[in-house]
Motif scaffolding. Structure first.
Motif: not given
Length: 335
Positions: A109-110, A133-140
């Protein structure tokens, strides 16, 4: 009514000029007599691009496109069995911004934004603020996919993934294409129907260059949504090598008859789009008046099978919570 030059503006301008006033919409369509039947919602407000309104028939209170977007007082009636989260998506949200409901694919869900607010939307109560999704969430997300080798496809959804800028969308494509196990990227979008210019040259060029297979699942419920300009843009996407599919929702008073369904499938095919799913309505709070009873839905489907070649008949399905697949409707149930 609405000048055709609207559709010549770039997609972001069209997006910013969308109608958000119930009174303005009714005035443009010369339907002020409907004022007593509608309301102004505080949540999930009216939103409809002017180009989409231009496809509606002035003075027609039963216009199938209008019915999809006009807030109806019946939305305020609580109906047993119709709930805020009919698919229990909050329980299938292992990483912020990602849903993992099906074995081989995940959904991102971008964005929580859409160009149009469809009154039957099953995510109208979804907590997007907690799921961007934040930058950290993208890595997750990358780590989660990498830890699950059975995942080979990512679905970009929302909201509407084409509601974001090309720069942001292309960054997501770059990220996903860097994950070796992924073979397919899918875009679930309504924008090609409501603002066809979103399928601009930059977007189609980028999609055509992807190392992954690109699938675009548009959401079109009625043939009237596809005018000549819309058809031209859909054909461009197909020519760019994008596999084009359509999913529709069976809506009472909108497309729950054989003529509407056959015309939709035939019109889609002219545009290079194959019918994919015909969804029975998700039982989301506020949408009960759109629901079609099961027997009528099945009878309609049998008529579709008789009227169309098999490749133009979408699968009649229902999405149920905690199921690892779309559930086919048993069309033999009432025989």
């Amino acid at each position: 009514m609405i000048n055709h030059l609207i559709t010549q503006k770039n997609w972001q301008t069209q997006l910013s000029e969308a109608i958000t006033s119930v009174d303005e919409l009714l005035s443009l369509l010369k339907l002020d007599s409907l004022r007593a039947d509608v309301y102004v919602p505080k949540h999930f407000v009216l939103r409809v691009p002017r180009g989409f309104v231009a496809k509606m028939t002035v003075g027609d209170r039963d216009d199938p496109l209008l019915k999809q977007v006009l807030p109806d007082k019946r939305e305020q009636i609580a109906v047993t069995g119709y709930v805020a989260d009919p698919l229990s998506e909050h329980s299938q949200n292992p990483v912020k911004g990602m849903l993992h409901k099906y074995q081989s694919r995940v959904l991102l869900t971008i964005t929580g934004a859409c160009a149009i607010h469809c009154r039957y939307c099953f995510r109208q109560h979804f907590d997007y603020s907690a799921n961007m999704p934040t930058a950290d969430a993208k890595e997750n997300i990358i780590n989660y996919i990498s830890a699950h080798p059975e995942i080979n496809e990512v679905i970009l959804s929302g909201g509407d993934p084409l509601n974001v800028t090309n720069r942001r969308l292309f960054a997501w494509l770059d990220t996903l294409e860097s994950i070796p196990q992924l073979t397919t990227i899918r875009l679930h979008t309504r924008l090609p129907l409501v603002i066809p210019a979103r399928l601009d040259d930059a977007l189609l060029d980028r999609l055509s260059q992807s190392r992954c297979r690109l699938v675009m699942v548009i959401h079109c419920n009625h043939a009237n949504e596809i005018d000549d300009l819309t058809a031209e843009y859909l054909q461009r996407a197909r020519a760019a090598g994008v596999t084009m599919l359509n999913q529709a929702v069976l809506l009472k008073g909108v497309n729950d008859n054989i003529d509407a369904q056959t015309e939709l499938s035939q019109r889609l095919f002219v545009c290079g789009v194959l019918p994919y799913y015909l969804h029975v309505l998700d039982k989301v709070a506020g949408a009960a008046h759109f629901d079609n009873d099961e027997r009528s839905s099945i009878e309609l489907y049998w008529s579709l099978l008789a009227a169309l070649p098999g490749y133009l008949v979408p699968k009649l399905v229902r999405e149920l919570p905690n199921r690892p697949f779309k559930v086919p409707i048993d069309i033999y149930k009432h025989i």
